[in-house]
Design a protein around this motif. Structure first.
Motif, PDB file in Angstrom:
ATOM      1  N   SER A  15      31.690  40.801  56.745  1.00 56.08           N
ATOM      2  CA  SER A  15      32.390  39.508  56.119  1.00 56.08           C
ATOM      3  C   SER A  15      31.558  38.319  56.431  1.00 56.08           C
ATOM      4  CB  SER A  15      33.674  39.564  56.489  1.00 56.08           C
ATOM      5  OG  SER A  15      34.528  40.917  55.723  1.00 56.08           O
ATOM      6  N   GLU A  29      25.261  36.146  42.600  1.00 58.58           N
ATOM      7  CA  GLU A  29      25.933  37.048  43.251  1.00 58.58           C
ATOM      8  C   GLU A  29      25.077  38.009  44.146  1.00 58.58           C
ATOM      9  OE1 GLU A  29      29.461  38.170  43.131  1.00 58.58           O
ATOM     10  OE2 GLU A  29      29.570  36.446  42.495  1.00 58.58           O
ATOM     11  N   TYR A 110      29.714  50.119  51.328  1.00 56.71           N
ATOM     12  CA  TYR A 110      29.905  48.608  50.963  1.00 56.71           C
ATOM     13  C   TYR A 110      29.469  48.287  49.699  1.00 56.71           C
ATOM     14  CZ  TYR A 110      31.239  47.426  55.923  1.00 56.71           C
ATOM     15  OH  TYR A 110      32.011  47.039  56.765  1.00 56.71           O
ATOM     16  N   TYR A 113      31.493  49.767  46.998  1.00 59.18           N
ATOM     17  CA  TYR A 113      32.894  49.025  46.923  1.00 59.18           C
ATOM     18  C   TYR A 113      32.638  47.626  46.358  1.00 59.18           C
ATOM     19  CZ  TYR A 113      36.413  45.892  48.624  1.00 59.18           C
ATOM     20  OH  TYR A 113      37.766  45.166  48.808  1.00 59.18           O
ATOM     21  N   GLU A 114      31.683  46.935  46.604  1.00 58.58           N
ATOM     22  CA  GLU A 114      31.530  45.556  45.986  1.00 58.58           C
ATOM     23  C   GLU A 114      31.174  45.742  44.538  1.00 58.58           C
ATOM     24  OE1 GLU A 114      32.001  42.844  47.244  1.00 58.58           O
ATOM     25  OE2 GLU A 114      31.975  43.258  49.533  1.00 58.58           O
ATOM     26  N   ARG A 115      30.561  46.516  44.007  1.00 58.10           N
ATOM     27  CA  ARG A 115      30.238  47.082  42.520  1.00 58.10           C
ATOM     28  C   ARG A 115      31.381  47.202  41.881  1.00 58.10           C
ATOM     29  NH1 ARG A 115      27.115  43.210  42.152  1.00 58.10           N
ATOM     30  NH2 ARG A 115      24.759  43.351  42.686  1.00 58.10           N
ATOM     31  N   ALA A 116      32.192  48.279  42.306  1.00 55.44           N
ATOM     32  CA  ALA A 116      33.510  48.822  42.021  1.00 55.44           C
ATOM     33  C   ALA A 116      34.441  47.724  41.688  1.00 55.44           C
ATOM     34  CB  ALA A 116      34.084  49.801  42.709  1.00 55.44           C
ATOM     35  N   LYS A 117      34.856  46.832  42.623  1.00 54.18           N
ATOM     36  CA  LYS A 117      35.476  45.829  42.868  1.00 54.18           C
ATOM     37  C   LYS A 117      35.352  44.741  41.973  1.00 54.18           C
ATOM     38  CE  LYS A 117      35.770  42.043  45.861  1.00 54.18           C
ATOM     39  NZ  LYS A 117      35.899  41.346  47.006  1.00 54.18           N
ATOM     40  N   ALA A 118      33.907  44.497  41.492  1.00 53.40           N
ATOM     41  CA  ALA A 118      33.340  43.497  40.427  1.00 53.40           C
ATOM     42  C   ALA A 118      33.712  44.048  39.125  1.00 53.40           C
ATOM     43  CB  ALA A 118      32.169  43.042  40.740  1.00 53.40           C
ATOM     44  N   LEU A 120      36.073  46.257  38.356  1.00 54.44           N
ATOM     45  CA  LEU A 120      37.618  46.383  38.164  1.00 54.44           C
ATOM     46  C   LEU A 120      38.186  44.917  37.751  1.00 54.44           C
ATOM     47  CD1 LEU A 120      38.535  49.229  40.631  1.00 54.44           C
ATOM     48  CD2 LEU A 120      38.514  49.385  38.014  1.00 54.44           C
ATOM     49  N   THR A 121      37.705  43.892  38.492  1.00 56.02           N
ATOM     50  CA  THR A 121      38.289  42.666  38.246  1.00 56.02           C
ATOM     51  C   THR A 121      37.783  42.115  36.904  1.00 56.02           C
ATOM     52  OG1 THR A 121      37.835  42.075  40.707  1.00 56.02           O
ATOM     53  CG2 THR A 121      37.976  40.319  39.343  1.00 56.02           C
ATOM     54  N   GLN A 122      36.422  42.426  36.500  1.00 55.79           N
ATOM     55  CA  GLN A 122      35.881  42.011  35.350  1.00 55.79           C
ATOM     56  C   GLN A 122      36.769  42.780  34.212  1.00 55.79           C
ATOM     57  OE1 GLN A 122      31.951  42.947  34.305  1.00 55.79           O
ATOM     58  NE2 GLN A 122      31.545  41.297  33.001  1.00 55.79           N
TER      59      GLN A 122
END
Length: 125
Positions: A15, A29, A110, A113-118, A120-122
């Protein structure tokens, strides 16, 4: 336990490093390469801090096997004897294979996770 400590240190470092990257590169990004690098560095930090405890735990668990005498009276005794015999480096004996296993696995986790989160957010999920 031990795994919680590694994960805590690892997440804290990840973090912090990611936030430093974002602060220093506000218009970009983090790329997959940056995420993999940050994950590798954070994993290394977690392992360096926790490995001596894992090594001592393993030594204490292994003592007395196959009729061999107990060598250590406890954790502190094991730390002292290891450092007296092998120096501080002795507390890190065997860490390289550990790095070879954990650094790629954690870094990839990691980045995914970051790519999946982005994604899903999009998508508004």
């Amino acid at each position: 336990g031990m795994a919680d400590m590694v994960v805590g240190i690892d997440l804290c470092c990840y973090s912090f490093l990611k936030e430093q990257y974002i602060r220093n590169n506000p218009d970009r990004e983090p790329s997959v390469g940056v995420l993999l690098s940050v994950g590798a560095l954070s994993s290394t930090c977690g392992q360096v801090v926790s490995y001596p405890l894992a090594l001592v735990r393993t030594k204490i668990q292994a003592q007395g096997m196959n009729g061999a005498p107990d060598l250590y009276s406890g954790m502190t005794d094991c730390f002292r004897k290891t450092v007296a015999t092998d120096g501080v480096r002795g507390l890190y004996r065997g860490i390289l294979p550990n790095f070879m296993k954990s650094i790629p696995a954690i870094s990839i986790s990691y980045a995914v996770y970051e790519r999946a989160k982005a994604a899903l957010t999009q998508a508004g999920v």
